[in-house]
Design a protein around this motif. Structure first.
Motif, short mmCIF file in Angstrom:
data_model
loop_
_atom_site.label_atom_id
_atom_site.label_comp_id
_atom_site.label_asym_id
_atom_site.label_seq_id
_atom_site.Cartn_x
_atom_site.Cartn_y
_atom_site.Cartn_z
N ILE A 1 0.91 -0.86 -0.25
CA ILE A 1 0.07 0.35 0.16
C ILE A 1 1.18 1.34 0.03
O ILE A 1 2.07 1.29 0.02
N ASP A 2 0.28 2.55 -0.25
CA ASP A 2 0.92 3.32 0.00
C ASP A 2 1.21 4.08 1.24
O ASP A 2 0.62 3.78 1.89
N GLU A 3 1.85 4.95 1.98
CA GLU A 3 2.31 5.76 2.93
C GLU A 3 1.12 6.46 3.15
O GLU A 3 0.66 6.59 4.53
N GLU A 4 0.14 7.27 2.77
CA GLU A 4 -0.72 7.48 3.19
C GLU A 4 -1.97 6.55 3.41
O GLU A 4 -2.42 7.04 3.75
N GLU A 5 -2.16 5.45 2.22
CA GLU A 5 -3.20 4.39 2.86
C GLU A 5 -2.83 3.64 4.28
O GLU A 5 -3.64 3.92 5.27
N ALA A 6 -1.25 3.69 4.42
CA ALA A 6 -0.83 3.39 5.98
C ALA A 6 -0.96 4.31 6.86
O ALA A 6 -1.38 3.79 8.35
N GLU A 7 -1.02 5.42 6.23
CA GLU A 7 -0.99 6.43 7.44
C GLU A 7 -2.46 6.55 7.89
O GLU A 7 -2.89 6.61 9.61
N ARG A 8 -3.50 6.21 7.08
CA ARG A 8 -5.19 6.93 7.32
C ARG A 8 -4.95 5.11 8.25
O ARG A 8 -6.28 5.67 8.91
N LEU A 9 -4.79 4.25 8.31
CA LEU A 9 -5.05 2.86 8.69
C LEU A 9 -4.51 2.49 10.12
O LEU A 9 -4.76 2.63 11.25
N CYS A 10 -2.71 3.58 10.59
CA CYS A 10 -2.08 3.76 12.17
C CYS A 10 -3.18 5.10 12.72
O CYS A 10 -2.67 5.01 14.06
N GLY A 11 -3.05 6.02 12.25
CA GLY A 11 -2.97 7.79 12.77
C GLY A 11 -2.10 8.18 12.27
O GLY A 11 -0.36 6.80 11.94
N THR A 12 -1.66 8.95 12.10
CA THR A 12 -0.91 9.96 11.97
C THR A 12 0.52 9.77 12.31
O THR A 12 1.26 10.11 12.02
N GLU A 13 0.34 9.83 13.40
CA GLU A 13 1.38 9.80 14.94
C GLU A 13 2.30 8.61 14.86
O GLU A 13 3.46 8.53 14.66
N ARG A 14 1.37 7.61 15.46
CA ARG A 14 1.87 6.13 14.96
C ARG A 14 2.68 5.81 14.44
O ARG A 14 3.83 5.17 14.31
N PHE A 15 1.81 6.40 13.04
CA PHE A 15 2.34 6.23 11.32
C PHE A 15 3.37 6.49 10.60
O PHE A 15 5.03 5.90 10.65
N LEU A 16 3.80 7.60 11.87
CA LEU A 16 5.54 8.24 11.51
C LEU A 16 6.39 7.87 12.34
O LEU A 16 7.61 7.77 12.10
N THR A 17 5.91 7.35 13.62
CA THR A 17 6.71 6.93 14.91
C THR A 17 6.99 5.74 14.17
O THR A 17 8.53 5.25 14.24
N ALA A 18 6.29 5.06 13.42
CA ALA A 18 6.58 2.82 13.30
C ALA A 18 7.32 3.72 11.56
O ALA A 18 8.69 2.79 11.97
N LYS A 19 7.02 4.50 10.91
CA LYS A 19 8.00 4.55 9.60
C LYS A 19 9.76 4.81 9.87
O LYS A 19 10.55 4.68 9.90
N GLN A 20 9.76 5.90 10.68
CA GLN A 20 10.98 6.93 11.69
C GLN A 20 11.98 5.91 12.40
O GLN A 20 12.68 5.12 12.20
N ALA A 21 11.39 4.52 12.83
CA ALA A 21 11.75 3.15 13.87
C ALA A 21 12.56 2.79 12.86
O ALA A 21 13.37 1.78 12.67
N SER A 22 11.52 2.16 11.82
CA SER A 22 12.15 1.37 10.88
C SER A 22 12.86 2.02 9.66
O SER A 22 13.85 0.69 9.86
N LEU A 23 12.70 2.57 9.80
CA LEU A 23 14.22 3.16 9.04
C LEU A 23 15.16 2.85 9.76
O LEU A 23 16.54 2.48 9.25
#
Ligand SMILES: Nc1ncnc2c1ncn2[C@@H]1O[C@H](COP(=O)(O)OP(=O)(O)OP(=O)(O)O)[C@@H](O)[C@H]1O
Ligand SMILES: [Mg+2]
Length: 286
Positions: free
Chosen positions: A145-167
């Motif tokens: 899925i694209d990042e917008e869809e992932a952000e929608r599924l998780c909520g912005t704050e959780r999505f950004l934290t998960a993304k930064q942690a993963s990278l």
């Protein structure tokens, strides 16, 4: 398992027990799945390799992101961990073009919405690692899925934290692996949220089941790479002409031994700990 452990679920690889309200025991079996089908044959000690490697990384990445690990048991395959509310996405990071990333790129020139330079070959190193989330399919294959869809599924704050942690986890682990002759082509993390709302790394991490590990000395873009992971079993299964429906084929002894050797080699090269030492005392990886 203690007497008050309650079996709550079976994954393809793990049995999950609740040890009270907030704690789980994840017991990694020796089951192996290819193309999302659990095969009839097990790989001896595979669950111990996955548990030991995950614990090794959990002990070394707490500064990057907190994780769910509380304890590993003497059996070498049981992880006692904090029970979390899991985010509904798989956090995939890719540093190289392989698998579904390579198929998407060939079809569209991009991967999960990341535009990439034209003319990249199969297995090429990407200019920068990219975050390419997928949905957790309850049945069948995970879907990119694209990042917008992932952000929608998780909520912005959780999505950004998960993304930064993963990278950040990918960067840390790929540097560690590269110094030991292993390319971390891509990897998948699962994160969850604890009762305080903190995003926490969960599940297994940076194992041959959740990652593509390639031997660096034979790396050559323009073709698929040999690997330390399940690719060896996948190739064997495909060569039998199996239609990828359950049940999968039984593996002959030499394929079992070859697969076990690859898992153990990945463990030993990444941890620099003899696997026999881990079997004798699982705490050595912490
Ligand atoms: N700390 C945690 N809290 C709650 N659930 C967790 C935690 N860590 C991992 N899990 C879940 O436990 C399961 C692990 O089992 P396993 O790896 O065998 O599953 P899988 O085959 O990958 O996926 P599935 O569960 O869809 O079959 C996964 O569903 C994972 O999301
Ligand atoms: Mg899993």
């Amino acid at each position: 398992m203690t007497v008050d452990a309650v079996h709550v679920a079976s994954g393809k690889v793990r049995e999950i027990y609740a040890l009270g309200e907030d704690t789980l025991a994840l017991v990694a079996s020796d089951r192996i799945s290819t193309f999302d089908v659990v095969l009839a044959t097990q790989i001896p000690d595979k669950g111990r390799v996955l548990t030991g490697l995950s614990a090794f990384w959990f002990a070394r990445t707490r500064e990057i992101v907190p994780n769910h690990l509380l304890e590993i048991r003497e059996d070498g395959r049981t992880m006692v961990c904090q029970r979390l509310e899991m985010l509904p996405i798989e956090c995939v990071v890719r540093g190289y073009l392989a698998g579904s990333g390579w198929s998407d790129y060939r079809r569209t020139g991009s991967v999960c919405g990341h535009g990439l330079p034209a003319g990249l070959e199969e297995s090429a190193r990407l200019p920068e690692p990219i975050f390419t989330p997928a949905t957790k399919a309850t049945e069948g294959h995970d879907l990119n899925i694209d990042e917008e869809e992932a952000e929608r599924l998780c909520g912005t704050e959780r999505f950004l934290t998960a993304k930064q942690a993963s990278l950040a986890l990918y960067r840390f682990a790929s540097a560690h692996a590269e110094a030991r002759g292993i390319i971390l082509a891509d990897t998948k993390f699962e994160l969850g949220v604890d009762p305080e709302g903190t995003v926490v790394l969960a599940d297994e991490a940076l194992t041959p089941d959740s990652s593509r590990f390639w031997p660096a000395d034979s790396y050559q873009p323009g073709r698929p790479q040999p690997s330390f992971d399940k690719q060896y079993v996948r190739d064997w299964c495909e060569a039998t002409g199996w239609d990828k429906a359950s049940p999968g084929p039984e593996l002959p002894d030499d394929v079992v031994a070859g697969t076990r050797a690859r898992y153990v080699e990945a463990f030993e090269r990444l941890t620099e700990i003899p696997f026999a030492d881990y079997l004798a005392r699982p705490g050595v990886v912490l």
